[in-house]
Scaffold this motif. Structure first.
Motif, PDB file in Angstrom:
ATOM      1  N   ALA A 276       7.702  18.296  24.552  1.00 15.97           N
ATOM      2  CA  ALA A 276       6.968  17.275  25.300  1.00 15.97           C
ATOM      3  C   ALA A 276       5.773  16.644  24.867  1.00 15.97           C
ATOM      4  O   ALA A 276       5.483  15.407  24.877  1.00 15.97           O
ATOM      5  CB  ALA A 276       6.760  17.897  26.611  1.00 15.97           C
ATOM      6  N   GLU A 277       4.960  17.581  24.229  1.00 19.41           N
ATOM      7  CA  GLU A 277       3.548  17.196  23.588  1.00 19.41           C
ATOM      8  C   GLU A 277       3.855  16.331  22.359  1.00 19.41           C
ATOM      9  O   GLU A 277       2.947  15.233  22.216  1.00 19.41           O
ATOM     10  CB  GLU A 277       2.820  18.266  23.327  1.00 19.41           C
ATOM     11  N   ASP A 278       5.071  16.173  21.763  1.00 21.23           N
ATOM     12  CA  ASP A 278       4.917  15.429  20.645  1.00 21.23           C
ATOM     13  C   ASP A 278       5.605  14.079  21.134  1.00 21.23           C
ATOM     14  O   ASP A 278       5.306  13.074  20.570  1.00 21.23           O
ATOM     15  CB  ASP A 278       6.127  16.010  19.402  1.00 21.23           C
ATOM     16  N   PHE A 279       6.421  14.014  22.157  1.00 19.81           N
ATOM     17  CA  PHE A 279       7.031  13.041  22.873  1.00 19.81           C
ATOM     18  C   PHE A 279       5.848  12.055  23.245  1.00 19.81           C
ATOM     19  O   PHE A 279       5.752  10.726  23.634  1.00 19.81           O
ATOM     20  CB  PHE A 279       8.069  13.234  23.843  1.00 19.81           C
ATOM     21  N   GLU A 280       4.813  12.622  23.791  1.00 19.84           N
ATOM     22  CA  GLU A 280       3.451  12.090  24.456  1.00 19.84           C
ATOM     23  C   GLU A 280       3.066  11.130  23.650  1.00 19.84           C
ATOM     24  O   GLU A 280       2.311  10.031  24.013  1.00 19.84           O
ATOM     25  CB  GLU A 280       2.590  13.201  24.845  1.00 19.84           C
ATOM     26  N   LYS A 281       2.922  11.269  22.234  1.00 20.21           N
ATOM     27  CA  LYS A 281       2.303  10.569  21.138  1.00 20.21           C
ATOM     28  C   LYS A 281       3.062   9.234  21.495  1.00 20.21           C
ATOM     29  O   LYS A 281       2.074   8.023  21.019  1.00 20.21           O
ATOM     30  CB  LYS A 281       2.557  11.067  19.952  1.00 20.21           C
ATOM     31  N   PHE A 282       4.172   8.941  21.859  1.00 17.40           N
ATOM     32  CA  PHE A 282       4.920   7.674  21.551  1.00 17.40           C
ATOM     33  C   PHE A 282       5.020   7.034  23.201  1.00 17.40           C
ATOM     34  O   PHE A 282       5.798   6.168  23.148  1.00 17.40           O
ATOM     35  CB  PHE A 282       6.105   7.827  21.179  1.00 17.40           C
ATOM     36  N   TYR A 283       4.263   7.571  24.090  1.00 13.84           N
ATOM     37  CA  TYR A 283       4.162   6.513  25.305  1.00 13.84           C
ATOM     38  C   TYR A 283       2.874   6.550  25.604  1.00 13.84           C
ATOM     39  O   TYR A 283       2.286   5.583  26.527  1.00 13.84           O
ATOM     40  CB  TYR A 283       5.019   7.000  26.477  1.00 13.84           C
ATOM     41  N   ARG A 284       1.874   7.236  25.195  1.00 15.17           N
ATOM     42  CA  ARG A 284       0.344   7.018  25.288  1.00 15.17           C
ATOM     43  C   ARG A 284      -0.110   5.679  24.624  1.00 15.17           C
ATOM     44  O   ARG A 284      -1.018   5.074  25.326  1.00 15.17           O
ATOM     45  CB  ARG A 284      -0.469   8.060  24.848  1.00 15.17           C
ATOM     46  N   GLU A 285       0.471   5.345  23.603  1.00 10.92           N
ATOM     47  CA  GLU A 285       0.141   4.152  22.861  1.00 10.92           C
ATOM     48  C   GLU A 285       1.279   3.242  22.492  1.00 10.92           C
ATOM     49  O   GLU A 285       2.208   3.797  22.356  1.00 10.92           O
ATOM     50  CB  GLU A 285      -0.657   4.776  21.426  1.00 10.92           C
ATOM     51  N   LYS A 286       0.971   1.977  22.234  1.00 13.89           N
ATOM     52  CA  LYS A 286       2.199   1.318  21.955  1.00 13.89           C
ATOM     53  C   LYS A 286       2.421   1.315  20.306  1.00 13.89           C
ATOM     54  O   LYS A 286       1.991   1.876  19.735  1.00 13.89           O
ATOM     55  CB  LYS A 286       1.500  -0.165  21.995  1.00 13.89           C
ATOM     56  N   MET A 287       3.759   1.233  20.529  1.00 18.99           N
ATOM     57  CA  MET A 287       4.691   1.379  18.909  1.00 18.99           C
ATOM     58  C   MET A 287       4.399   0.290  18.141  1.00 18.99           C
ATOM     59  O   MET A 287       4.622   0.191  17.006  1.00 18.99           O
ATOM     60  CB  MET A 287       5.879   1.934  19.073  1.00 18.99           C
ATOM     61  N   ASP A 288       4.255  -0.996  18.954  1.00 16.35           N
ATOM     62  CA  ASP A 288       4.299  -2.233  18.137  1.00 16.35           C
ATOM     63  C   ASP A 288       5.807  -2.483  17.310  1.00 16.35           C
ATOM     64  O   ASP A 288       5.365  -2.900  16.127  1.00 16.35           O
ATOM     65  CB  ASP A 288       3.068  -2.273  17.177  1.00 16.35           C
ATOM     66  N   LYS A 289       6.857  -2.206  17.809  1.00 18.51           N
ATOM     67  CA  LYS A 289       7.899  -2.360  17.054  1.00 18.51           C
ATOM     68  C   LYS A 289       8.889  -3.281  17.872  1.00 18.51           C
ATOM     69  O   LYS A 289       9.902  -3.853  17.371  1.00 18.51           O
ATOM     70  CB  LYS A 289       8.696  -1.009  17.094  1.00 18.51           C
ATOM     71  N   ILE A 339      12.306   9.476  17.342  1.00 20.37           N
ATOM     72  CA  ILE A 339      13.729   8.942  17.300  1.00 20.37           C
ATOM     73  C   ILE A 339      14.079   8.773  18.552  1.00 20.37           C
ATOM     74  O   ILE A 339      14.791   7.419  19.033  1.00 20.37           O
ATOM     75  CB  ILE A 339      14.698   9.917  16.457  1.00 20.37           C
ATOM     76  N   ALA A 340      13.666   9.502  19.547  1.00 14.31           N
ATOM     77  CA  ALA A 340      14.201   9.774  20.827  1.00 14.31           C
ATOM     78  C   ALA A 340      13.545   8.492  21.482  1.00 14.31           C
ATOM     79  O   ALA A 340      14.070   7.586  22.296  1.00 14.31           O
ATOM     80  CB  ALA A 340      13.938  10.877  21.796  1.00 14.31           C
ATOM     81  N   ALA A 341      12.091   8.391  21.495  1.00 13.45           N
ATOM     82  CA  ALA A 341      11.227   7.153  22.071  1.00 13.45           C
ATOM     83  C   ALA A 341      11.954   5.738  21.753  1.00 13.45           C
ATOM     84  O   ALA A 341      11.848   4.955  22.454  1.00 13.45           O
ATOM     85  CB  ALA A 341       9.827   7.503  21.628  1.00 13.45           C
ATOM     86  N   GLN A 342      12.180   5.596  20.079  1.00 19.15           N
ATOM     87  CA  GLN A 342      12.591   4.306  19.873  1.00 19.15           C
ATOM     88  C   GLN A 342      14.075   3.961  20.526  1.00 19.15           C
ATOM     89  O   GLN A 342      14.366   2.674  20.738  1.00 19.15           O
ATOM     90  CB  GLN A 342      12.938   4.360  18.145  1.00 19.15           C
ATOM     91  N   LYS A 343      14.683   5.042  20.613  1.00 18.98           N
ATOM     92  CA  LYS A 343      16.042   4.690  21.078  1.00 18.98           C
ATOM     93  C   LYS A 343      15.771   4.088  22.754  1.00 18.98           C
ATOM     94  O   LYS A 343      16.546   3.299  23.313  1.00 18.98           O
ATOM     95  CB  LYS A 343      17.068   5.825  21.259  1.00 18.98           C
ATOM     96  N   ILE A 344      15.009   4.983  23.447  1.00 20.50           N
ATOM     97  CA  ILE A 344      14.620   4.506  24.917  1.00 20.50           C
ATOM     98  C   ILE A 344      13.930   3.303  24.915  1.00 20.50           C
ATOM     99  O   ILE A 344      14.525   2.262  25.649  1.00 20.50           O
ATOM    100  CB  ILE A 344      13.871   5.527  25.547  1.00 20.50           C
ATOM    101  N   TYR A 345      13.022   2.899  24.093  1.00 23.88           N
ATOM    102  CA  TYR A 345      12.529   1.483  24.162  1.00 23.88           C
ATOM    103  C   TYR A 345      13.567   0.612  23.564  1.00 23.88           C
ATOM    104  O   TYR A 345      13.315  -0.980  24.020  1.00 23.88           O
ATOM    105  CB  TYR A 345      11.219   1.443  23.284  1.00 23.88           C
ATOM    106  N   SER A 346      14.359   0.942  22.745  1.00 23.84           N
ATOM    107  CA  SER A 346      15.221  -0.172  22.265  1.00 23.84           C
ATOM    108  C   SER A 346      16.050  -0.773  23.407  1.00 23.84           C
ATOM    109  O   SER A 346      16.380  -1.880  23.661  1.00 23.84           O
ATOM    110  CB  SER A 346      15.836   0.308  21.219  1.00 23.84           C
ATOM    111  N   ASN A 347      16.564   0.265  24.179  1.00 22.45           N
ATOM    112  CA  ASN A 347      17.178   0.109  25.291  1.00 22.45           C
ATOM    113  C   ASN A 347      16.640  -0.791  26.412  1.00 22.45           C
ATOM    114  O   ASN A 347      17.188  -1.643  26.856  1.00 22.45           O
ATOM    115  CB  ASN A 347      17.800   1.404  25.974  1.00 22.45           C
TER     116      ASN A 347
END
Length: 503
Positions: A276-289, A339-347
């Motif tokens: 969970a703490e690793d996933f946090e990095k990818f919703y606290r800030e924008k990925m700009d992708k 990888i998980a965050a990208q899949k969710i944001y791509s959706n």
């Protein structure tokens, strides 16, 4: 000077020179050198004109008084040869060229110099014309190839960065077990990629990265239909098309409408996808992708910059075998979390269509405001009919012109209490907790809160875009039955609170 006269004069002088040479040769052989070059030349040049008189029947040459005066002053008669007049006294000044033995006179020099001048002028004119033509050709070639190179480079950069001005989405069909050429061609035909050779070059560079290869199952594409956007950059396109994991065990994870980013991180850890703490990095800030991120405003009052954009849906993720083997082990799962965050944001990126963006703009809403309102609607009620009415209440308050400047939604207060205050210290933010809490609490702040309070589904988002046309400014719900009551005035609302069992 007339070219005919020039040629005639040269021919006469050449003929005299030839005869002069023949005479000199004979004189040298006989030893007779009684006549010098000038005398011989004068005799050959004028011939019988020097020895005999002009016939009375010959017309007098017309001369101007000035020319007559000049002749008289020189004291000698003038003769014509080859269209030119010569004074006999001038012949005493004749010189001969040492190399060619050609007689040099002022007239001959003038004629030769004029001819040389005309020839030089003609050559210069031809040279200038050639330079102009050559310059035009070179300039045209430079412009043509420059434009072609510039256009190709711009297309390649636009492809790579997803900078297409005309945004659109399209379903791209990739054949089974495709080659890189087939994938690039499919993207070209769909309009997603303008420069397929540059796309293949990008893949070639990535294929040399071992980490990238492991992440994308060796870089082998699979067939299927994929929804792609013209605004996707190369990284997002590849992430969408390429499978991840490489032979790992998969797990189905369902993100439910209304879950917060923190809750989704916990869900992924429970299913051994990532920590969970690793996933946090990818919703606290924008990925700009992704395209939608260009419309997301970064603010120091937002607690999680991408809260609201983790689209609720059923996903298939790869399990992290090391995490599953020892959940308490100190394992870095940042790569799996990304990888998980990208899949969710791509959706999410594929779900929000151009028509929805257009409708949002017509309503005067930003994407952040749309998602924040949808998250409030999602948290307040569960059925679509009520969602459209609750959305109308919020929109009516926003359009009231200040009479109802505060949206006064209880769920925003709960978000501050449950998901901001307990985690504020861990985030290490520079903005004070009081400022962030105030920006989310709709009983304190004016208008839409600083950010979303959960991740809404399509029903809630659609409810805001297609809210029911009402004159409601209040609502409340019975927590036991789920029934919702709506009111236009405060008096009506107070009566509904009684009906809902809230007072």
């Amino acid at each position: 000077m007339d070219n005919h006269e020039e040629r005639q004069g040269r021919d006469e002088l050449s003929e005299i020179l030839r005869k002069n040479k023949e005479r000199r040769i004979k004189e040298e052989e006989s030893g007779d050198f009684s006549k010098d070059k000038t005398s011989v030349f004068r005799e050959e040049l004028f011939g019988s004109q020097n020895r005999g008189s002009r016939s009375d029947s010959d017309p007098m040459p017309k001369q101007t008084p000035e020319r007559k005066q000049n002749s008289a002053q020189k004291g000698g008669s003038r003769h014509k040869n080859g269209g030119e007049s010569f004074d006999e006294d001038e012949l005493h000044d004749i010189e001969f060229d040492e190399e060619t033995d050609k007689p040099i006179t002022d007239k001959a020099l003038k004629r030769a110099r004029e001819a040389q001048k005309q020839l030089k002028k003609q050559r210069q004119t031809r040279k200038t014309v050639f330079q102009i033509i050559f310059g035009v050709i070179v300039s045209a070639a430079v412009i043509f190839f420059g434009v072609r190179l510039g256009t190709g480079l711009y297309s390649a950069i636009s492809d790579y960065g997803g900078l297409e001005d005309n945004e659109f989405e399209v379903a791209v069909e990739i054949p089974d077990n495709p080659s890189v050429d087939q994938v690039a061609q499919a993207l070209k035909e769909s309009g997603i990629v303008q420069e397929p050779e540059f796309f293949k070059f990008y893949l070639d560079l990535k294929s040399k990265d071992e980490k990238w290869i492991r992440r994308h199952n060796g870089g082998a594409f699979e067939g299927g239909e994929f929804i792609l956007s013209s605004s996707m950059n190369y990284g997002t396109i590849v992430d969408t098309l390429l499978p991840s994991g490489g032979g790992k065990t998969t797990v189905d994870v369902t993100i439910i409408e209304g879950m917060t980013a923190i809750e989704i991180g916990r869900l992924l850890e429970e299913n051994f996808v990532c920590r969970a703490e690793d996933f946090e990095k990818f919703y606290r800030e924008k990925m700009d992708k992704y395209d939608f991120e260009r419309r997301v405003t970064t603010s120091n009052l937002k607690f999680n910059q991408l809260e609201g954009y983790l689209f609720p849906d059923k996903y298939e993720f790869y399990e992290c075998s090391a995490l599953k083997a020892d959940p308490d082990a100190d394992i870095d799962t940042s790569e799996e979390a990304e990888i998980a965050a990208q899949k969710i944001y791509s959706n999410f990126n594929s779900k929000i269509t151009k028509s929805m963006y257009k409708q949002m703009n017509e309503m005067g809403l930003t994407l952040d405001e749309l998602i924040a309102l949808a998250s409030m609607v999602q948290s307040e009620v569960s059925n679509v009919e009520d969602m459209r009415k609750v959305a109308s209440v919020f929109l009516n308050r926003l359009e009231s012109g200040g009479d109802f400047s505060k949206l006064q939604s209880d769920v925003t207060v709960f978000y501050v209490q449950d998901f901001i205050e307990p985690y504020y210290k861990d985030y290490g933010l520079t903005t004070s907790l009081a400022a962030i809490s105030h920006a989310y609490d709709t009983y304190e702040c004016d208008g839409v809160p600083a950010g979303a309070i959960c991740n809404p589904g399509m029903d809630a988002i659609g409810a805001v875009l297609d809210a029911e046309d009402t004159n409601y400014y209040y609502f409340c719900a019975n927590e036991e039955t789920g029934e919702t009551f709506y009111a236009t005035t405060l008096e009506e609302h107070e009566a509904n609170l009684v009906l809902a069992g809230l007072v």
